[in-house]
Design a protein around this motif. Structure first.
Motif, PDB file in Angstrom:
ATOM      1  N   ALA A  57       0.843  -1.197   0.000  1.00  0.00           N
ATOM      2  CA  ALA A  57       0.000   0.000   0.000  1.00  0.00           C
ATOM      3  C   ALA A  57       0.880   1.249   0.000  1.00  0.00           C
ATOM      4  O   ALA A  57       1.896   1.309   0.705  1.00  0.00           O
ATOM      5  CB  ALA A  57      -0.911  -0.002   1.216  1.00  0.00           C
ATOM      6  N   LYS A  59      -3.826   1.417  -3.046  1.00  0.00           N
ATOM      7  CA  LYS A  59      -4.545   0.995  -1.854  1.00  0.00           C
ATOM      8  C   LYS A  59      -4.931  -0.469  -1.995  1.00  0.00           C
ATOM      9  O   LYS A  59      -5.077  -0.968  -3.121  1.00  0.00           O
ATOM     10  CB  LYS A  59      -5.815   1.833  -1.688  1.00  0.00           C
ATOM     11  CG  LYS A  59      -5.599   3.328  -1.693  1.00  0.00           C
ATOM     12  CD  LYS A  59      -6.927   4.070  -1.664  1.00  0.00           C
ATOM     13  CE  LYS A  59      -6.731   5.574  -1.707  1.00  0.00           C
ATOM     14  NZ  LYS A  59      -8.025   6.300  -1.699  1.00  0.00           N
ATOM     15  N   SER A 112      -1.664  -4.700   2.427  1.00  0.00           N
ATOM     16  CA  SER A 112      -1.801  -3.650   3.457  1.00  0.00           C
ATOM     17  C   SER A 112      -0.643  -3.674   4.441  1.00  0.00           C
ATOM     18  O   SER A 112       0.170  -4.584   4.447  1.00  0.00           O
ATOM     19  CB  SER A 112      -3.124  -3.829   4.201  1.00  0.00           C
ATOM     20  OG  SER A 112      -3.186  -5.114   4.759  1.00  0.00           O
TER      21      SER A 112
END
Length: 125
Positions: free
Chosen positions: A14, A87, A125
């Motif tokens: 990310a 993202k 993430s």
């Protein structure tokens, strides 16, 4: 034969960046709009994320505005998608497609032959 070859996908953390390429052949590239779409697992293919039209204008969907940049090199029959600030929700298979106009650049109106094969983008993430 019409061919669109998407490449450049991969795994990125990310906040990272990737650049996708879409190399096209078999049609008059300069006369076509080229768009990028994506399809996340278990979901339908979304509407166009970005479009580069034959007149040089561009379109960006709200989820990618300010983060993604589409560009084209007509001499190389290639369109690029620079993706920054990625993202986890950007994770999907990304497809390029060609259409005679922006209006026809939708998942339902682009003919089967005018889609690339897809390249996987995974954002951790």
């Amino acid at each position: 034969d019409v061919q669109l070859q998407a490449s450049g996908g991969g795994l990125v953390q990310a906040g990272g960046s990737l650049r996708l390429s879409c190399a096209a052949s078999g049609f008059t590239f300069d006369d076509y709009a080229i768009g990028w779409f994506r399809q996340a697992p278990g979901k339908e293919r979304e509407g166009a994320l970005c479009i580069s039209s034959s007149d040089g204008s561009t379109y960006y969907a709200d989820p990618v505005k300010g983060r993604f940049t589409i560009s084209r090199d007509n001499a190389k029959n290639t369109v690029y998608l620079q993706m920054n600030s990625l993202k986890p929700e950007d994770t999907a298979v990304y497809y390029c497609a060609a259409a005679p106009s922006i209006i026809l650049m939708t998942p339902k109106t682009v003919p089967h032959d005018y889609w690339g094969q897809g390249t996987q983008v995974t954002v951790s993430s």
